[in-house]
Every structure is written in C-alpha cells, then in structure tokens.
Design a protein around this motif. Structure first.
Motif, PDB file in Angstrom:
ATOM      1  N   ARG A 224      -4.979 -16.545   9.007  1.00 29.73           N
ATOM      2  CA  ARG A 224      -5.965 -15.453   9.025  1.00 29.73           C
ATOM      3  C   ARG A 224      -5.316 -14.089   9.127  1.00 29.73           C
ATOM      4  O   ARG A 224      -5.901 -13.089   8.721  1.00 29.73           O
ATOM      5  CB  ARG A 224      -6.976 -15.673  10.149  1.00 29.73           C
ATOM      6  CG  ARG A 224      -6.438 -15.473  11.520  1.00 29.73           C
ATOM      7  CD  ARG A 224      -7.276 -16.162  12.546  1.00 29.73           C
ATOM      8  NE  ARG A 224      -7.233 -17.605  12.385  1.00 29.73           N
ATOM      9  CZ  ARG A 224      -7.964 -18.467  13.112  1.00 29.73           C
ATOM     10  NH1 ARG A 224      -8.794 -18.022  14.025  1.00 29.73           N
ATOM     11  NH2 ARG A 224      -7.850 -19.747  12.922  1.00 29.73           N
ATOM     12  N   ALA A 225      -4.096 -14.039   9.648  1.00 29.49           N
ATOM     13  CA  ALA A 225      -3.363 -12.770   9.702  1.00 29.49           C
ATOM     14  C   ALA A 225      -3.011 -12.341   8.279  1.00 29.49           C
ATOM     15  O   ALA A 225      -3.099 -11.152   7.939  1.00 29.49           O
ATOM     16  CB  ALA A 225      -2.111 -12.932  10.554  1.00 29.49           C
ATOM     17  N   CYS A 226      -2.648 -13.294   7.440  1.00 31.50           N
ATOM     18  CA  CYS A 226      -2.378 -12.991   6.026  1.00 31.50           C
ATOM     19  C   CYS A 226      -3.652 -12.467   5.367  1.00 31.50           C
ATOM     20  O   CYS A 226      -3.624 -11.507   4.597  1.00 31.50           O
ATOM     21  CB  CYS A 226      -1.927 -14.253   5.293  1.00 31.50           C
ATOM     22  SG  CYS A 226      -0.523 -15.086   6.016  1.00 31.50           S
ATOM     23  N   GLU A 227      -4.779 -13.115   5.691  1.00 27.83           N
ATOM     24  CA  GLU A 227      -6.061 -12.706   5.105  1.00 27.83           C
ATOM     25  C   GLU A 227      -6.431 -11.291   5.544  1.00 27.83           C
ATOM     26  O   GLU A 227      -6.933 -10.486   4.762  1.00 27.83           O
ATOM     27  CB  GLU A 227      -7.153 -13.696   5.525  1.00 27.83           C
ATOM     28  CG  GLU A 227      -6.931 -15.066   4.893  1.00 27.83           C
ATOM     29  CD  GLU A 227      -7.810 -16.157   5.494  1.00 27.83           C
ATOM     30  OE1 GLU A 227      -8.312 -15.969   6.623  1.00 27.83           O
ATOM     31  OE2 GLU A 227      -7.979 -17.194   4.831  1.00 27.83           O
ATOM     32  N   HIS A 228      -6.174 -10.995   6.791  1.00 28.77           N
ATOM     33  CA  HIS A 228      -6.436  -9.661   7.322  1.00 28.77           C
ATOM     34  C   HIS A 228      -5.649  -8.616   6.525  1.00 28.77           C
ATOM     35  O   HIS A 228      -6.200  -7.610   6.063  1.00 28.77           O
ATOM     36  CB  HIS A 228      -6.044  -9.634   8.811  1.00 28.77           C
ATOM     37  CG  HIS A 228      -6.012  -8.267   9.406  1.00 28.77           C
ATOM     38  ND1 HIS A 228      -4.981  -7.816  10.199  1.00 28.77           N
ATOM     39  CD2 HIS A 228      -6.882  -7.226   9.324  1.00 28.77           C
ATOM     40  CE1 HIS A 228      -5.224  -6.575  10.569  1.00 28.77           C
ATOM     41  NE2 HIS A 228      -6.374  -6.194  10.063  1.00 28.77           N
ATOM     42  N   LEU A 229      -4.351  -8.878   6.325  1.00 29.72           N
ATOM     43  CA  LEU A 229      -3.493  -7.910   5.640  1.00 29.72           C
ATOM     44  C   LEU A 229      -3.892  -7.767   4.173  1.00 29.72           C
ATOM     45  O   LEU A 229      -3.974  -6.656   3.641  1.00 29.72           O
ATOM     46  CB  LEU A 229      -2.024  -8.336   5.753  1.00 29.72           C
ATOM     47  CG  LEU A 229      -1.490  -8.453   7.199  1.00 29.72           C
ATOM     48  CD1 LEU A 229      -0.081  -9.016   7.212  1.00 29.72           C
ATOM     49  CD2 LEU A 229      -1.540  -7.117   7.917  1.00 29.72           C
TER      50      LEU A 229
ATOM     51  N   GLY B 167       4.518  -8.112  13.805  1.00 33.13           N
ATOM     52  CA  GLY B 167       5.797  -8.081  14.500  1.00 33.13           C
ATOM     53  C   GLY B 167       6.829  -7.647  13.485  1.00 33.13           C
ATOM     54  O   GLY B 167       6.512  -7.466  12.307  1.00 33.13           O
ATOM     55  N   PHE B 168       8.069  -7.489  13.893  1.00 35.33           N
ATOM     56  CA  PHE B 168       9.064  -7.010  12.947  1.00 35.33           C
ATOM     57  C   PHE B 168       9.167  -7.948  11.741  1.00 35.33           C
ATOM     58  O   PHE B 168       8.784  -9.119  11.802  1.00 35.33           O
ATOM     59  CB  PHE B 168      10.430  -6.831  13.628  1.00 35.33           C
ATOM     60  CG  PHE B 168      11.401  -6.096  12.746  1.00 35.33           C
ATOM     61  CD1 PHE B 168      11.194  -4.761  12.439  1.00 35.33           C
ATOM     62  CD2 PHE B 168      12.485  -6.755  12.190  1.00 35.33           C
ATOM     63  CE1 PHE B 168      12.066  -4.092  11.588  1.00 35.33           C
ATOM     64  CE2 PHE B 168      13.361  -6.096  11.332  1.00 35.33           C
ATOM     65  CZ  PHE B 168      13.154  -4.763  11.037  1.00 35.33           C
ATOM     66  N   LEU B 169       9.682  -7.401  10.663  1.00 39.80           N
ATOM     67  CA  LEU B 169       9.680  -8.065   9.354  1.00 39.80           C
ATOM     68  C   LEU B 169      10.457  -9.381   9.315  1.00 39.80           C
ATOM     69  O   LEU B 169      10.351 -10.138   8.356  1.00 39.80           O
ATOM     70  CB  LEU B 169      10.263  -7.103   8.314  1.00 39.80           C
ATOM     71  CG  LEU B 169       9.658  -7.133   6.931  1.00 39.80           C
ATOM     72  CD1 LEU B 169       8.161  -6.968   6.967  1.00 39.80           C
ATOM     73  CD2 LEU B 169      10.301  -6.073   6.060  1.00 39.80           C
ATOM     74  N   THR B 170      11.250  -9.656  10.347  1.00 42.58           N
ATOM     75  CA  THR B 170      11.988 -10.919  10.323  1.00 42.58           C
ATOM     76  C   THR B 170      11.424 -11.952  11.303  1.00 42.58           C
ATOM     77  O   THR B 170      12.087 -12.936  11.612  1.00 42.58           O
ATOM     78  CB  THR B 170      13.494 -10.693  10.595  1.00 42.58           C
ATOM     79  OG1 THR B 170      13.633  -9.901  11.766  1.00 42.58           O
ATOM     80  CG2 THR B 170      14.156  -9.994   9.430  1.00 42.58           C
ATOM     81  N   TYR B 171      10.190 -11.703  11.808  1.00 45.77           N
ATOM     82  CA  TYR B 171       9.506 -12.793  12.530  1.00 45.77           C
ATOM     83  C   TYR B 171       7.987 -12.737  12.412  1.00 45.77           C
ATOM     84  O   TYR B 171       7.319 -13.782  12.506  1.00 45.77           O
ATOM     85  CB  TYR B 171       9.945 -12.890  14.008  1.00 45.77           C
ATOM     86  CG  TYR B 171       9.471 -11.747  14.880  1.00 45.77           C
ATOM     87  CD1 TYR B 171      10.195 -10.579  14.969  1.00 45.77           C
ATOM     88  CD2 TYR B 171       8.287 -11.863  15.606  1.00 45.77           C
ATOM     89  CE1 TYR B 171       9.758  -9.533  15.762  1.00 45.77           C
ATOM     90  CE2 TYR B 171       7.839 -10.822  16.387  1.00 45.77           C
ATOM     91  CZ  TYR B 171       8.575  -9.656  16.467  1.00 45.77           C
ATOM     92  OH  TYR B 171       8.129  -8.618  17.233  1.00 45.77           O
ATOM     93  N   GLY B 172       7.417 -11.537  12.204  1.00 44.82           N
ATOM     94  CA  GLY B 172       5.980 -11.448  11.917  1.00 44.82           C
ATOM     95  C   GLY B 172       5.085 -12.122  12.946  1.00 44.82           C
ATOM     96  O   GLY B 172       4.073 -12.733  12.605  1.00 44.82           O
ATOM     97  N   GLY B 173       5.456 -12.039  14.220  1.00 42.42           N
ATOM     98  CA  GLY B 173       4.580 -12.595  15.264  1.00 42.42           C
ATOM     99  C   GLY B 173       4.822 -14.072  15.537  1.00 42.42           C
ATOM    100  O   GLY B 173       4.194 -14.663  16.415  1.00 42.42           O
TER     101      GLY B 173
ATOM    102  N   ILE C   8       3.124  -5.129   8.393  1.00 44.10           N
ATOM    103  CA  ILE C   8       3.654  -6.270   9.166  1.00 44.10           C
ATOM    104  C   ILE C   8       4.113  -5.832  10.571  1.00 44.10           C
ATOM    105  O   ILE C   8       3.660  -6.402  11.568  1.00 44.10           O
ATOM    106  CB  ILE C   8       4.777  -7.002   8.411  1.00 44.10           C
ATOM    107  CG1 ILE C   8       4.285  -7.492   7.045  1.00 44.10           C
ATOM    108  CG2 ILE C   8       5.345  -8.165   9.246  1.00 44.10           C
ATOM    109  CD1 ILE C   8       3.444  -8.734   7.027  1.00 44.10           C
ATOM    110  N   PRO C   9       4.975  -4.817  10.683  1.00 47.92           N
ATOM    111  CA  PRO C   9       5.391  -4.406  12.037  1.00 47.92           C
ATOM    112  C   PRO C   9       4.219  -3.860  12.854  1.00 47.92           C
ATOM    113  O   PRO C   9       4.216  -3.943  14.081  1.00 47.92           O
ATOM    114  CB  PRO C   9       6.413  -3.299  11.781  1.00 47.92           C
ATOM    115  CG  PRO C   9       6.816  -3.441  10.361  1.00 47.92           C
ATOM    116  CD  PRO C   9       5.648  -4.030   9.635  1.00 47.92           C
TER     117      PRO C   9
END
Ligand SMILES: *Cc1c(COP(=O)(O)O)cnc(C)c1O
Length: 482
Positions: free
Chosen positions: A109-114, A295-301, A290-291
C-alpha cells in the motif's frame, strides 16, 4: 519439463518441503470463542491470535519462510546508506523483472500511496481489471476514480473460465475513447485478482491490454503482489506458457509493464515492498518521495533482514514446486467443500478458498453483511479465522448509503507452506456442519462504524440471539468436543 502436477490419488497435493520449525496452536472451547468474537465486535480483524486455531485471515506476511531465507537474514548489512543488502535485492529484482530501477517501500500500500500521489490528479481515471481495497482508497484520496473493466464472467461465482481476472478489451478501449487518454492516469492490472477470489489473467490478455495502451500512449502498472499464483495458473492453463519456464513467463509479463509494484508480504515470503521501472522519468518523480514517506533510498522503511529474506524468496518464487503449494492446497479445500455441497468460488484460485456467502446464507440480506456474518459464524464453530470480502469491505457513498458489493465472499486464506492437510480437512468438516445448520445464522449490524476502511476497525453485533442458538446446537451435536 513441467512439474506443476505434484499429486497422489485424485486430488491430494504433495508437500515439496518438510517442517523444521513449529509454532504451538490452541483450540479454545466454543464458550471462549463466543466471548472472543463478541469482544472483537464480530470483526475477525480484532480477534487476538491466542483465541484463533487456524489463522486464515490473510496470506500477508504470514507465509512460511525457508531455511535459506532465515540464513540470509543473518547476513544483512544495516548501513543506512549504500547497504550491501539493498544492492543484493536490487540485482535480484533486476534479474527477475529486467527493470533498470528499484524503489523500496515498506509494503504494497505504500507503493500505491506513492503512485497515486505522483500520477493521480483530481478527476483522473484509473482503469483496472478489479480494485483492491488499499489501491482504491489511495486513488480516491488523491482525487481519482477507479473504473473496473472486468469480463462478464469475473463475477460469476461458479465458473469454468480459467482467466476470470482478464480485462475486457472492448470496454477498455471505449472507456479511453469516452474520457480521452489524457484523463487516464495509468492502466492497472492486478495479478491473481484478490477480491474476486484470487483469479488470474492470461498472458494473451495482457498482450492485448498492452496494444491498447500503446495506441493511446498509456502506462501499464502491474500489481505483482499475487504474481506467484498468477504464474502458476499461466503455466497450468495457458497453452503458450506450458513450454515456458516460470522465469520466462515472469520476464514476458514484466516486459509488457511500465511499472511493477508488489507487496513482499505476499510475493517473496517476507515483509516489505517496492516499485520497479525502466523509465528514468517515472523513477525521478517517485524517488524524492521515498525518503519523505518511507525511509532512505536503500531501505525504504524495510528491515534489512527482511530485504535479505525477500531476495531469496523472490528467487524461490521462480520454482514451480514452490509456487504450486498454495494453489494446490486451495484446490483441495475447494474440491472437498464442493463434494459436501458448500458453495465456493470456482475455478479454485490463488490466495485462499472463497466461500460464496450470498448463497450459503441466502436468507441474510447484504445490508446485514452476509459475508461478515459468515466469518463470525465460522470462527465461532471452528476457531478458524477468515476474512469478510463483501459489503463490509466497501465504503458508503457520499449520501451515506451502503455500496452493496458485487459478491459476498468469506475468504479463507492459505498462507503458503503453513498448514497441514489434516488442518485443512478439519476446517472443511466444520464448515460443512455449519452449512447443514445455516438457517441458524443471522446478520450483523454496526455499533461502531469508521468512515475509512471500516472493515479494519468497525464493531458489529448480531441482529438477534442467533449466536447463542448456534452454540447450543453445536454442543448438542459435538458434546464436550471442542
Ligand atoms: C495485499 C495486497 C496489496 C497491499 O499490500 P500490503 O503489503 O498489504 O500493503 C496490494 N495489492 C494486492 C493485490 C494485494 O493482495
């Protein structure tokens, strides 16, 4: 050679794994179950797991992990920026989907949000084969409208159509012509269509959607959360795919997509998510969010341990003997219930076994949440926790009227590689008993109704004392047995 068929006898699936770690379960007595479902406001989301015997609420984040996944978790690199774990996951996704970019996010759902934030504007239209709850909520929140353009048979509960998740190509074209392509944010295809019973779409259909999108300059966004099941069914049911490997089919689907997003709580047997694309433009638009939100681009939460497990889990998904486990258990459960006359969605799909509550409880009106009532009753008489997928999962319209769902389903999810066949048989026996006693089951009314995604937190009560009567009948038939 295809190994998709690992059965013995008529329909008994063979597990291509052994169990090496177990979790203890309890089956609490029916009096406790009545208390528990009452405390939970007849909402199975609000039950405590200690009161649940078989947790068939969802396949999200509860699939069994492999020894190799667990081992990989030990190697995780915690670095905030530039983590080796991220590089590993990124290259695994590149290897599988062939896309240049990967944006990590904490779940589907985070992908959907973005995606909704970047591509959906006030008045935008998003055509799709079928909606998913969180997808629709994010699109609507961003001011957009969801247009479902499924084939007629999609909503036919009892069917032999192998691809009920297909998009209706003529309707897609006429929708675009009616509104104009500039109004369309993107076309979304959901693999293993969740809310209509885990039904797949065909590769051929996807190719046709691609042609229409090319004609009008539109993007295809593939929701790959339930891709594993869709891949299994393509291999099994689509002539063209019989000679292809799972990896080849996956790549062909990816090549037909502009953006792929997924919940790794489903695909990859871990917890997390992400977005893949070849488009630098799409990547740059999403990257800055993403940040901010994840979260930062190399973990995204995500936890890096989960990312390690995901990389291994995604590789394991390319193995037919792994992805067949869910669908084959589901087919077994559907077959057995059918033999006992219980109305189920056919053909058996992915994700879980879906009971047709509209027919099971034909005397309970949709305004009393037919599928919700069945979910409550099934828990009460078995300790099996399922999920309502019907009117309760919809939202009221602007005037406060109920939006009656197309279908009233009770979904009994089959987390991958988790339950044994005797547990599935137990669920079948209890549900068959309930079917014989279905006249005792009544409806539900809201006592506490949230406005957004009400099915998560809402509380309901039975319209009468039907639950007490059901418990009495249960005790008369089963005695002291649980
Ligand atoms: C579960 C699911 C999502 C949402 O993923 P979460 O990780 O639960 O947020 C999106 N689409 C489909 C098809 C799903 O099944």
């Amino acid at each position: 050679m295809s190994n998709v068929k690992f059965y013995y006898g008529e329909n008994v699936p063979l597990e291509m794994h052994k169990v090496r770690i177990v979790q203890k379960l309890d089956l609490v007595p029916i009096d406790r179950r009545l208390e528990a479902i009452t405390e939970a406001g007849n909402n199975t989301f609000l039950l405590k797991n200690r009161d649940v015997y078989l947790d068939m609420l969802t396949d999200s984040g509860v699939n069994a992990m492999s020894d190799k996944q667990m081992a990989a978790m030990m190697e995780a690199d915690d670095s905030y920026a530039g983590s080796e774990t991220f590089t590993k996951l990124e290259s695994k996704l590149h290897d599988i989907f062939g896309k240049k970019y990967f944006l990590p996010a904490h779940q589907g759902r985070a992908c959907e949000h973005l995606l909704a934030k970047v591509f959906v504007k006030e008045g935008s239209i998003v055509p799709m084969n079928y909606h998913f709850t969180t997808t629709k909520a994010h699109i609507v929140l961003a001011g957009g409208v969801v247009e479902e353009i499924f084939i007629d048979e999609a909503l036919q509960v009892d069917s032999e159509n192998p691809f009920k998740g297909n998009m209706d190509i003529d309707k897609l074209r006429s929708l675009i012509n009616t509104h104009g392509p500039e109004k369309i944010a993107f076309v979304r295809l959901e693999a293993g269509t969740n809310l209509i019973g885990g039904q797949p779409f065909s590769l051929e259909n996807m190719g046709e959607v691609r042609k229409v999108c090319d004609e009008f300059g539109l993007m295809i966004v593939l929701d790959a959360s339930l891709l594993a099941d869709n891949l299994y069914f393509l291999k099994k049911r689509e002539p063209k795919c019989k000679e292809m490997s799972i990896r080849e089919i996956t790549r062909e689907m990816a090549d037909l997509s502009d953006i792929i997003y997924f919940s790794a709580r489903k695909i990859g047997c871990a917890r997390g998510g992400g977005i893949c694309t070849d488009s630098t433009d799409v990547y740059m638009k999403l990257r800055e969010l993403i940040p901010l939100y994840e979260g930062f681009l190399t973990y995204g939460g995500m936890s890096v341990r989960e990312m390690e497990a995901m990389a291994v889990g995604l590789e394991e998904t390319m193995d037919e003997n792994m992805i067949n486990q869910g669908p084959q258990f589901i087919a077994f459960m559907v077959d057995e219930l059918r033999k006992k006359g219980v109305p189920v969605v056919t053909p058996a799909g992915g994700l879980g076994c879906h009971i047709n509550a509209m027919q099971f409880l034909s005397h309970v009106p949709q305004t009393q949440y037919t599928a919700g009532a069945l979910a409550s009753a099934v828990y009460l008489i078995s300790g099996v926790r399922g999920m309502e997928r019907g009117t309760l999962s919809e939202q009221r319209d602007e005037d406060g009227n109920e939006t009656l769902a197309h279908m009233e389903l009770l979904r009994l999810a089959m987390p991958r590689r988790v339950f044994t066949l005797s547990q599935v048989k137990y669920a079948v026996d209890r549900i068959a008993w309930l079917y014989e006693n279905r006249d005792l089951v009544g409806g539900l009314n809201f006592v506490d109704e949230p406005q957004i995604l009400r099915f998560f937190f809402g509380k309901l009560e039975p319209v009468s004392d039907w639950q007490v009567k059901l418990v009495e009948k249960f005790k008369a038939d089963f005695g002291d047995s649980l």
